[in-house]
Design an enzyme around this catalytic site. Structure first.
Site, PDB file in Angstrom:
ATOM      1  N   ARG A 162     -32.847  10.829   4.742  1.00  0.00           N
ATOM      2  CA  ARG A 162     -32.652   9.471   5.273  1.00  0.00           C
ATOM      3  C   ARG A 162     -31.229   8.967   4.987  1.00  0.00           C
ATOM      4  O   ARG A 162     -31.024   7.803   4.649  1.00  0.00           O
ATOM      5  CB  ARG A 162     -33.668   8.491   4.672  1.00  0.00           C
ATOM      6  N   SER A 237     -41.633   3.313   7.653  1.00  0.00           N
ATOM      7  CA  SER A 237     -41.630   3.333   6.184  1.00  0.00           C
ATOM      8  C   SER A 237     -40.673   2.267   5.668  1.00  0.00           C
ATOM      9  O   SER A 237     -39.504   2.253   6.060  1.00  0.00           O
ATOM     10  CB  SER A 237     -41.148   4.680   5.669  1.00  0.00           C
ATOM     11  N   GLU A 333     -35.924   1.561   2.531  1.00  0.00           N
ATOM     12  CA  GLU A 333     -35.348   2.477   3.510  1.00  0.00           C
ATOM     13  C   GLU A 333     -34.747   1.656   4.646  1.00  0.00           C
ATOM     14  O   GLU A 333     -33.783   2.056   5.269  1.00  0.00           O
ATOM     15  CB  GLU A 333     -36.472   3.385   4.027  1.00  0.00           C
TER      16      GLU A 333
HETATM   17  N1  EPU Z   1     -50.516   8.577   0.963  1.00  0.00           N
HETATM   18  C1  EPU Z   1     -51.525   7.870   0.345  1.00  0.00           C
HETATM   19  N2  EPU Z   1     -51.769   6.591   0.751  1.00  0.00           N
HETATM   20  C2  EPU Z   1     -51.053   5.988   1.734  1.00  0.00           C
HETATM   21  C3  EPU Z   1     -50.013   6.696   2.362  1.00  0.00           C
HETATM   22  C4  EPU Z   1     -49.758   8.007   1.952  1.00  0.00           C
HETATM   23  O1  EPU Z   1     -52.186   8.384  -0.561  1.00  0.00           O
HETATM   24  O2  EPU Z   1     -51.331   4.833   2.037  1.00  0.00           O
HETATM   25  C5  EPU Z   1     -50.271   9.976   0.581  1.00  0.00           C
HETATM   26  C6  EPU Z   1     -50.812  10.924   1.661  1.00  0.00           C
HETATM   27  O3  EPU Z   1     -52.153  11.232   1.471  1.00  0.00           O
HETATM   28  C7  EPU Z   1     -49.933  12.147   1.485  1.00  0.00           C
HETATM   29  C8  EPU Z   1     -48.613  11.540   1.038  1.00  0.00           C
HETATM   30  O4  EPU Z   1     -48.896  10.242   0.520  1.00  0.00           O
HETATM   31  O5  EPU Z   1     -50.403  12.943   0.450  1.00  0.00           O
HETATM   32  C9  EPU Z   1     -47.572  11.499   2.130  1.00  0.00           C
HETATM   33  O6  EPU Z   1     -48.015  10.665   3.196  1.00  0.00           O
HETATM   34  P1  EPU Z   1     -47.519  10.883   4.707  1.00  0.00           P
HETATM   35  O7  EPU Z   1     -47.721  12.287   5.128  1.00  0.00           O
HETATM   36  O8  EPU Z   1     -48.122   9.809   5.549  1.00  0.00           O
HETATM   37  O9  EPU Z   1     -45.941  10.707   4.662  1.00  0.00           O
HETATM   38  P2  EPU Z   1     -44.974   9.724   3.850  1.00  0.00           P
HETATM   39  O10 EPU Z   1     -44.291  10.492   2.786  1.00  0.00           O
HETATM   40  O11 EPU Z   1     -45.683   8.481   3.440  1.00  0.00           O
HETATM   41  C10 EPU Z   1     -42.875  10.288   5.307  1.00  0.00           C
HETATM   42  C11 EPU Z   1     -41.825   9.560   6.073  1.00  0.00           C
HETATM   43  C12 EPU Z   1     -42.392   9.053   7.408  1.00  0.00           C
HETATM   44  C13 EPU Z   1     -42.877  10.273   8.191  1.00  0.00           C
HETATM   45  C14 EPU Z   1     -43.933  11.000   7.366  1.00  0.00           C
HETATM   46  C15 EPU Z   1     -44.414  12.282   8.002  1.00  0.00           C
HETATM   47  C16 EPU Z   1     -40.323   8.600   4.419  1.00  0.00           C
HETATM   48  C17 EPU Z   1     -39.837   7.355   3.749  1.00  0.00           C
HETATM   49  N3  EPU Z   1     -41.305   8.441   5.297  1.00  0.00           N
HETATM   50  O12 EPU Z   1     -43.897   9.349   4.977  1.00  0.00           O
HETATM   51  O13 EPU Z   1     -41.346   8.455   8.132  1.00  0.00           O
HETATM   52  O14 EPU Z   1     -43.436   9.885   9.446  1.00  0.00           O
HETATM   53  O15 EPU Z   1     -43.367  11.366   6.077  1.00  0.00           O
HETATM   54  O16 EPU Z   1     -43.414  13.254   7.933  1.00  0.00           O
HETATM   55  O17 EPU Z   1     -39.788   9.674   4.152  1.00  0.00           O
HETATM   56  C18 EPU Z   1     -40.256   6.384   8.636  1.00  0.00           C
HETATM   57  O18 EPU Z   1     -39.258   6.830   8.090  1.00  0.00           O
HETATM   58  O19 EPU Z   1     -40.264   5.214   9.128  1.00  0.00           O
HETATM   59  C19 EPU Z   1     -41.490   7.178   8.670  1.00  0.00           C
HETATM   60  C20 EPU Z   1     -42.621   6.696   9.173  1.00  0.00           C
END
Ligand code: EPU
Length: 337
Positions: A162, A237, A333
């Site tokens: 990012r 995010s 972010e």
């Molecule tokens: N999780 C939870 N509870 C929640 C949300 C997530 O327990 O409410 C856990 C999930 O179960 C999983 C982990 O956290 O084990 C990761 O969750 P997820 O796959 O949804 O991805 P993220 O790390 O929360 C990142 C990016 C997103 C992108 C997704 C998928 C960042 C800041 N965010 O989110 O990007 O879509 O991975 O690759 O890196 C954005 O930047 O606006 C965005 C949506």
């Protein structure tokens, strides 16, 4: 060129925050952009793209320059690869769809991300195991002071998680006018390793997916978890996933053995901020019209009439709770103005 005064920015930011710009200029051609920069060189400018990664907490006194340059063109192509240039004001998802219509591979995992193509390199957008930098070749940007058009290669952009040079060294010095991608025409490299994608493809009954199938899987996952900004204001995010040392991870694991993490280096891991916020009991938490999304705790939402400062207050509540419970600092972010 469109010029107006006392313009509401509500339609121009995906959080749907209603603040006023004292002067608003929208440009659709490079010539108009140059003319505006020439005339306003001494003035403060507020550069606006798709408005998908910002939280507006007050009225904007500076002239808002809405970069809405449209167009796309093939630069070169071989049997294997095409180099294609998209102008900054093209919507990101339309760019992905255009690539898919032509059966060009590389952008499919980045389907349905809100925002414009010209602002995508600034934070090196990423999702489901792929980042913009993976198919990025170069971008053109105009120097706000000299009006010179410069080409930034991938190396020059210094992409990180990012992050890019446009967020640090050359911040506010350039406006990106177009982005060129290198996309595959055959032998597409599929990125289906991200757990949720494999699961979605299996549920769709697909064994050997095409790039369109991968895009459909990503769209399905995003629609389940992430709110549509047209329906519920949000900026994706809100925080970055924090990077902590393996030592710190061990301390947290003693209390929460189930904590998910991704290894970054020998002594660093990335922890999903969404998991931390969820674990802190804040998923679905609401302060008036500012809330934590019910399906993805990393996304803050505007239920209707939240002001920027309401969202900011909610963000601070979250940061303080995570600091107390996990001793981890969350960093936004989104850009806060
Ligand atoms: N999780 C939870 N509870 C929640 C949300 C997530 O327990 O409410 C856990 C999930 O179960 C999983 C982990 O956290 O084990 C990761 O969750 P997820 O796959 O949804 O991805 P993220 O790390 O929360 C990142 C990016 C997103 C992108 C997704 C998928 C960042 C800041 N965010 O989110 O990007 O879509 O991975 O690759 O890196 C954005 O930047 O606006 C965005 C949506």
């Amino acid at each position: 060129m469109k010029i107006s005064r006392n313009t509401s920015l509500k339609p121009y930011n995906t959080f749907g925050i209603d603040v006023t710009a004292s002067r608003f200029i929208s440009v659709t051609t490079l010539e108009d952009l140059k003319e505006v920069l020439r005339k306003n060189y001494s003035e403060d400018l507020f550069i606006l793209g798709g408005g998908s990664n910002m939280l507006l907490t007050k009225d904007v006194e500076a002239t808002v320059l809405h970069v809405n340059l449209k167009g796309k063109e093939i630069i070169t192509e071989t049997e294997d690869e095409v180099l294609v240039k998209f102008y900054a004001g093209e919507s990101w998802h339309e760019t992905v769809l255009f690539a898919l219509e032509n059966d060009w591979g590389g952008l499919e995992n980045l389907s349905l991300i809100p925002g414009n193509t010209g602002t995508a390199p600034i934070q090196n957008i990423g999702a489901y195991g792929v980042e913009l930098k993976d198919s990025f070749v170069s971008c053109e940007a105009i120097d706000i002071q000299t009006l010179e058009l410069i080409t930034f290669t991938k190396e020059a952009c210094k992409f990180g998680y990012r992050d890019s040079i446009f967020k640090s060294e050359v911040k506010d010095k350039y406006i990106i006018t177009s982005v060129t991608f290198g996309l595959t025409k055959r032998n597409h490299v599929l990125n289906t390793g991200y757990g949720a994608i494999e699961e979605a493809l299996t549920n769709m009954g697909i064994n050997s997916p095409s790039i369109k199938d991968v895009s459909s899987a990503v769209i399905k996952i995003r629609k389940q978890k992430l709110p549509d900004p047209k329906v519920l204001g949000n900026s994706g995010s809100f925080f970055k996933n924090p990077i902590v040392s393996t030592e710190e991870l061990k301390q947290i694991q003693a209390r929460y053995p189930e904590i998910p993490f991704y290894i970054i280096s020998e002594d660093e891991v990335k922890i999903p901020a969404g998991w931390l916020i969820d674990k802190a009991g804040l998923k679905g938490y609401r302060e008036g019209d500012a809330g934590v999304h019910q399906h993805q705790a990393l996304v803050l939402v505007n239920y209707g009439s939240a002001r920027g400062r309401d969202i900011l207050h909610l963000a601070e509540t979250i940061q303080s709770k995570i600091r107390n419970q996990f001793n981890i600092e969350l960093h936004p972010e989104v850009n806060i103005f």
